[in-house]
Design a protein around this motif. Structure first.
Motif, PDB file in Angstrom:
ATOM      1  N   ALA A  48      -0.620 -13.229 105.871  1.00 53.63           N
ATOM      2  CA  ALA A  48       0.032 -14.281 105.080  1.00 53.63           C
ATOM      3  C   ALA A  48       0.144 -13.920 103.599  1.00 53.63           C
ATOM      4  O   ALA A  48       1.079 -14.333 102.921  1.00 53.63           O
ATOM      5  CB  ALA A  48      -0.730 -15.596 105.239  1.00 53.63           C
ATOM      6  N   PHE A  49      -0.817 -13.179 103.092  1.00 48.28           N
ATOM      7  CA  PHE A  49      -0.848 -12.831 101.670  1.00 48.28           C
ATOM      8  C   PHE A  49      -0.964 -11.317 101.492  1.00 48.28           C
ATOM      9  O   PHE A  49      -1.980 -10.822 101.019  1.00 48.28           O
ATOM     10  CB  PHE A  49      -2.024 -13.517 100.976  1.00 48.28           C
ATOM     11  CG  PHE A  49      -2.050 -14.997 101.150  1.00 48.28           C
ATOM     12  CD1 PHE A  49      -1.168 -15.798 100.455  1.00 48.28           C
ATOM     13  CD2 PHE A  49      -2.960 -15.592 102.023  1.00 48.28           C
ATOM     14  CE1 PHE A  49      -1.188 -17.172 100.615  1.00 48.28           C
ATOM     15  CE2 PHE A  49      -2.985 -16.962 102.190  1.00 48.28           C
ATOM     16  CZ  PHE A  49      -2.098 -17.759 101.483  1.00 48.28           C
ATOM     17  N   PRO A  50       0.071 -10.590 101.858  1.00 45.94           N
ATOM     18  CA  PRO A  50      -0.020  -9.128 101.761  1.00 45.94           C
ATOM     19  C   PRO A  50      -0.079  -8.678 100.291  1.00 45.94           C
ATOM     20  O   PRO A  50       0.637  -9.197  99.443  1.00 45.94           O
ATOM     21  CB  PRO A  50       1.257  -8.634 102.438  1.00 45.94           C
ATOM     22  CG  PRO A  50       2.202  -9.775 102.304  1.00 45.94           C
ATOM     23  CD  PRO A  50       1.366 -11.025 102.333  1.00 45.94           C
ATOM     24  N   LEU A  51      -0.964  -7.764 100.027  1.00 46.40           N
ATOM     25  CA  LEU A  51      -1.084  -7.199  98.691  1.00 46.40           C
ATOM     26  C   LEU A  51      -0.239  -5.939  98.599  1.00 46.40           C
ATOM     27  O   LEU A  51      -0.030  -5.246  99.593  1.00 46.40           O
ATOM     28  CB  LEU A  51      -2.552  -6.856  98.390  1.00 46.40           C
ATOM     29  CG  LEU A  51      -3.491  -8.042  98.286  1.00 46.40           C
ATOM     30  CD1 LEU A  51      -4.926  -7.559  98.173  1.00 46.40           C
ATOM     31  CD2 LEU A  51      -3.127  -8.900  97.090  1.00 46.40           C
ATOM     32  N   PRO A  52       0.243  -5.631  97.416  1.00 46.94           N
ATOM     33  CA  PRO A  52       0.976  -4.374  97.283  1.00 46.94           C
ATOM     34  C   PRO A  52       0.027  -3.205  97.521  1.00 46.94           C
ATOM     35  O   PRO A  52      -1.167  -3.305  97.228  1.00 46.94           O
ATOM     36  CB  PRO A  52       1.471  -4.394  95.834  1.00 46.94           C
ATOM     37  CG  PRO A  52       0.577  -5.345  95.135  1.00 46.94           C
ATOM     38  CD  PRO A  52       0.124  -6.339  96.161  1.00 46.94           C
ATOM     39  N   PRO A  53       0.546  -2.132  98.062  1.00 44.92           N
ATOM     40  CA  PRO A  53      -0.337  -0.988  98.332  1.00 44.92           C
ATOM     41  C   PRO A  53      -0.838  -0.372  97.033  1.00 44.92           C
ATOM     42  O   PRO A  53      -0.108  -0.260  96.055  1.00 44.92           O
ATOM     43  CB  PRO A  53       0.555  -0.005  99.094  1.00 44.92           C
ATOM     44  CG  PRO A  53       1.944  -0.390  98.719  1.00 44.92           C
ATOM     45  CD  PRO A  53       1.922  -1.854  98.441  1.00 44.92           C
ATOM     46  N   VAL A  54      -2.119  -0.010  97.016  1.00 47.37           N
ATOM     47  CA  VAL A  54      -2.698   0.707  95.891  1.00 47.37           C
ATOM     48  C   VAL A  54      -2.659   2.177  96.267  1.00 47.37           C
ATOM     49  O   VAL A  54      -3.287   2.595  97.237  1.00 47.37           O
ATOM     50  CB  VAL A  54      -4.147   0.254  95.615  1.00 47.37           C
ATOM     51  CG1 VAL A  54      -4.775   1.091  94.523  1.00 47.37           C
ATOM     52  CG2 VAL A  54      -4.180  -1.214  95.262  1.00 47.37           C
ATOM     53  N   THR A  55      -1.886   2.926  95.528  1.00 51.16           N
ATOM     54  CA  THR A  55      -1.762   4.348  95.848  1.00 51.16           C
ATOM     55  C   THR A  55      -2.915   5.105  95.227  1.00 51.16           C
ATOM     56  O   THR A  55      -3.273   4.886  94.074  1.00 51.16           O
ATOM     57  CB  THR A  55      -0.429   4.910  95.330  1.00 51.16           C
ATOM     58  OG1 THR A  55      -0.353   4.685  93.927  1.00 51.16           O
ATOM     59  CG2 THR A  55       0.745   4.240  96.013  1.00 51.16           C
ATOM     60  N   PHE A  56      -3.482   5.964  96.003  1.00 50.93           N
ATOM     61  CA  PHE A  56      -4.571   6.820  95.544  1.00 50.93           C
ATOM     62  C   PHE A  56      -4.103   8.252  95.708  1.00 50.93           C
ATOM     63  O   PHE A  56      -4.081   8.782  96.802  1.00 50.93           O
ATOM     64  CB  PHE A  56      -5.845   6.566  96.355  1.00 50.93           C
ATOM     65  CG  PHE A  56      -6.973   7.473  95.962  1.00 50.93           C
ATOM     66  CD1 PHE A  56      -7.553   7.370  94.705  1.00 50.93           C
ATOM     67  CD2 PHE A  56      -7.443   8.429  96.835  1.00 50.93           C
ATOM     68  CE1 PHE A  56      -8.591   8.192  94.342  1.00 50.93           C
ATOM     69  CE2 PHE A  56      -8.484   9.260  96.482  1.00 50.93           C
ATOM     70  CZ  PHE A  56      -9.063   9.149  95.232  1.00 50.93           C
ATOM     71  N   ALA A  57      -3.690   8.837  94.601  1.00 50.85           N
ATOM     72  CA  ALA A  57      -3.167  10.193  94.646  1.00 50.85           C
ATOM     73  C   ALA A  57      -4.250  11.219  94.327  1.00 50.85           C
ATOM     74  O   ALA A  57      -4.016  12.413  94.400  1.00 50.85           O
ATOM     75  CB  ALA A  57      -2.010  10.337  93.650  1.00 50.85           C
ATOM     76  N   GLY A  58      -5.420  10.742  93.970  1.00 54.73           N
ATOM     77  CA  GLY A  58      -6.489  11.641  93.555  1.00 54.73           C
ATOM     78  C   GLY A  58      -7.256  12.214  94.719  1.00 54.73           C
ATOM     79  O   GLY A  58      -6.880  12.066  95.886  1.00 54.73           O
ATOM     80  N   ARG A  59      -8.323  12.871  94.347  1.00 51.20           N
ATOM     81  CA  ARG A  59      -9.227  13.402  95.364  1.00 51.20           C
ATOM     82  C   ARG A  59     -10.637  13.355  94.803  1.00 51.20           C
ATOM     83  O   ARG A  59     -10.843  13.589  93.602  1.00 51.20           O
ATOM     84  CB  ARG A  59      -8.857  14.820  95.765  1.00 51.20           C
ATOM     85  CG  ARG A  59      -8.969  15.840  94.660  1.00 51.20           C
ATOM     86  CD  ARG A  59      -8.524  17.222  95.150  1.00 51.20           C
ATOM     87  NE  ARG A  59      -8.552  18.176  94.078  1.00 51.20           N
ATOM     88  CZ  ARG A  59      -9.589  18.940  93.797  1.00 51.20           C
ATOM     89  NH1 ARG A  59     -10.671  18.853  94.504  1.00 51.20           N
ATOM     90  NH2 ARG A  59      -9.531  19.794  92.792  1.00 51.20           N
TER      91      ARG A  59
END
Length: 183
Positions: A48-59
């Motif tokens: 019902a309340f989808p959050l925007p994706p948090v991109t993790f490009a690191g390592r």
């Protein structure tokens, strides 16, 4: 950059798992009924309340993660001791300030991690953020002059650099290196 469908499903499953664990901890009852009701509630909330994706490009860089952790706990102890010392000083008037610190890396994840780390250290608290400009507004305890304010800004930038070195991407690491002039 858009998230791949597989990683998006994985992220949602991790969120449901974490929220279900939190649900069970909040109820304080570890039973199948609590587990299943937690799964249902969390799945509905996520849908019902989808959050925007948090991109993790690191390592993750294990050595730098250890360095960050050790310095973070050292900062916790020092700040706690400073607050205690200030509380027991007679006739000492501590001054506070709200300062703006512009972060070098302007990703949402970096802004969040730096904000959380700063707020966890006693004597400082995030009062506002400017997401677009990458600025944290921090209430700082016991700053008596401009020099103390600048010193605190340097400490926040050093904290940001430790976070980026611990989990940042190569591009973020380059940003920190170019800004600070050191790897």
């Amino acid at each position: 950059m858009t998230a791949r469908p597989n990683s998006r499903v994985r992220d949602r499953l991790i969120a449901v798992g974490a929220l279900t664990a939190m649900w069970m901890l909040l109820w304080g009852v570890f039973s199948w009924a609590t587990f299943l009701s937690g799964l249902i509630v969390c799945a509905v909330v996520i849908a019902a309340f989808p959050l925007p994706p948090v991109t993790f490009a690191g390592r993750p860089r294990p050595v730098n993660l250890v360095r960050f952790t050790v310095k973070f706990f050292t900062d916790l102890v020092q700040a706690s001791a400073h607050l205690a010392w200030t509380a027991f000083r007679f006739r000492y008037e501590a001054h506070s300030a709200v300062i703006a610190v512009r972060l070098t890396v302007r990703s949402d994840l970096n802004l969040t991690l730096c904000g959380e780390a700063v707020s966890l250290i006693p004597g400082s608290l995030i009062v506002d953020t400017d997401r677009d400009a990458g600025v944290l507004y921090i209430h700082v305890f016991d700053v008596n002059d401009r020099q103390a304010v600048e010193q605190y800004r340097r400490e926040v930038h050093a904290l940001e650099a430790r976070i980026v070195r611990a989990i940042g991407s190569d591009a973020e690491l380059k940003q920190i290196t170019n800004e600070k002039g050191q790897p």
